[in-house]
Design a protein around this motif. Structure first.
Motif: not given
Length: 375
Positions: A252-277
């Protein structure tokens, strides 16, 4: 880099940037392998996957934000019929592309096509220097497919592609052989840390390197600064001289992740609702999420050392990896479960596997995967 300059840069990046330096973009959950440590539990394509036009709209945003490059992955990104169309579109819009592939779909013609493109970097995933070690993790036939893809890239004169290895207790003794393999191809070796995410949540206890292996890995990396790590092993910097990199959790500072359906997460390694922006399909798109998300704002706030405050090595390791702590059920302000000084051992043992959050949706294929050899 002088220590004081390095520290100042790290402190600045900890507060977040107007745009990510890079981001990871999982183009699809579809995959023809079933790796037992897969972070996204990939296998089946999600019917809500971003369309070609939606993906291009995201690229337009990244161009406007001056994002330097994207790390494209999956799943297996080359399973998307529009893969080359999207890569070409990104390059034409001054967004560099680094993509990871298992190599099964990278034939001679595709290697030549990639070699003719600018600002494209290829990472071939391989998790062992031998067929036996690799295929136990990635599936029967995957080693030969990866080596065949490397041969095609070398024959096409692609240049220094990367061999990407997730370090496990079964391949950590093969690092010299993997480095020699990279040298044979004129490639770069890239090592990443095993996280207990996705299917890795169920295999981490068996696969993650032992305490002694972690120390050996630190020494090996310290002596080989040319080996790329993507800052994966900053938790080991508590052992002495910091490893190459910022030694900082960039979520969430210098990196993040976009998943195949467009959900954005703070980190590529925490695909969990708690870290979904949020989702890029929402008004304002990706840029609004990056700049105004409450989640990202909270991650950019100064944090305390928590349970690590009494440790003299906190400034070196910064408490370790958020994802590793989260998916083992440990508190985020506690020590890393693989703390190089052993501070996570007692707490991890006390948890006994209880309290672990459930990973994100499972897209695993429930039938054996059969590889298709490609010329």
């Amino acid at each position: 880099m002088p220590a004081e300059l390095h520290s100042g840069l790290r402190d600045r990046l900890a507060l977040g940037l107007d745009a990510p330096i890079c981001l990871t973009w999982e183009l699809t959950y579809a995959c023809n392998l079933a790796c037992i440590h897969c972070l996204s539990s990939s296998g089946r394509r999600d019917p809500r996957e971003l369309s070609t036009d939606e993906a291009k709209a995201v690229i337009d945003e990244l161009e406007a934000m001056a994002v330097f490059y994207v790390n494209i992955g999956g799943g297996e990104p080359m399973t998307r019929p529009d893969f080359f169309e999207l890569v070409g579109y990104a390059v034409d819009h001054r967004v560099g592309v680094k993509f990871s592939t298992n190599g099964t779909r990278l034939d001679r013609a595709k290697a030549e096509r990639l070699a003719a493109m600018d600002y494209v970097d290829v990472q071939i995933s391989l998790d062992g220097a031998t067929e036996e070690t690799n295929d136990a993790v990635r599936g029967v036939g995957s080693y030969r497919s990866a080596r065949r893809a490397m041969d095609h890239l070398a024959a096409a004169d692609f240049g220094p592609f990367k061999i990407s290895v997730v370090v496990t207790r079964h391949n950590v003794g093969q690092l010299d052989a993997l480095a020699a393999m990279a040298g044979h191809y004129g490639a770069q070796l890239r090592l990443t840390r095993l996280r207990p995410s996705g299917r890795g949540a169920d295999t981490w206890a068996e696969l993650h390197p032992s305490f002694a292996q972690q120390r050996d890995l630190y020494e090996w990396l310290r002596d080989r600064p040319e080996v790329l790590t993507g800052d994966s092993f900053f938790h080991l910097s508590a052992l002495g001289e910091p490893l190459e990199g910022l030694n900082l959790c960039g979520a969430g500072r210098v990196v993040c992740l976009i998943d195949p359906v467009g959900d954005v997460y703070a980190c590529p390694f925490v695909l969990h609702d708690e870290f979904k922006a949020g989702n890029v399909r929402a008004p304002g798109g990706f840029s609004a999420l990056w700049r105004h998300s409450e989640l990202f704002a909270s991650l950019r706030e100064p944090t305390s050392a928590g349970a690590c405050a009494s440790c003299g090595s906190y400034d070196s390791c910064r408490g370790g990896c958020m994802a590793a702590k989260f998916f083992t059920g440990m508190p985020l302000d506690g020590p890393d479960p693989e703390c190089a000084l052993g501070h996570g051992d007692a707490e991890l043992a006390e948890l006994g596997g209880h309290g672990r959050p459930t990973p994100s949706a499972d897209h695993s294929v429930r039938v054996p995967v059969r590889l298709v050899a490609r010329a």
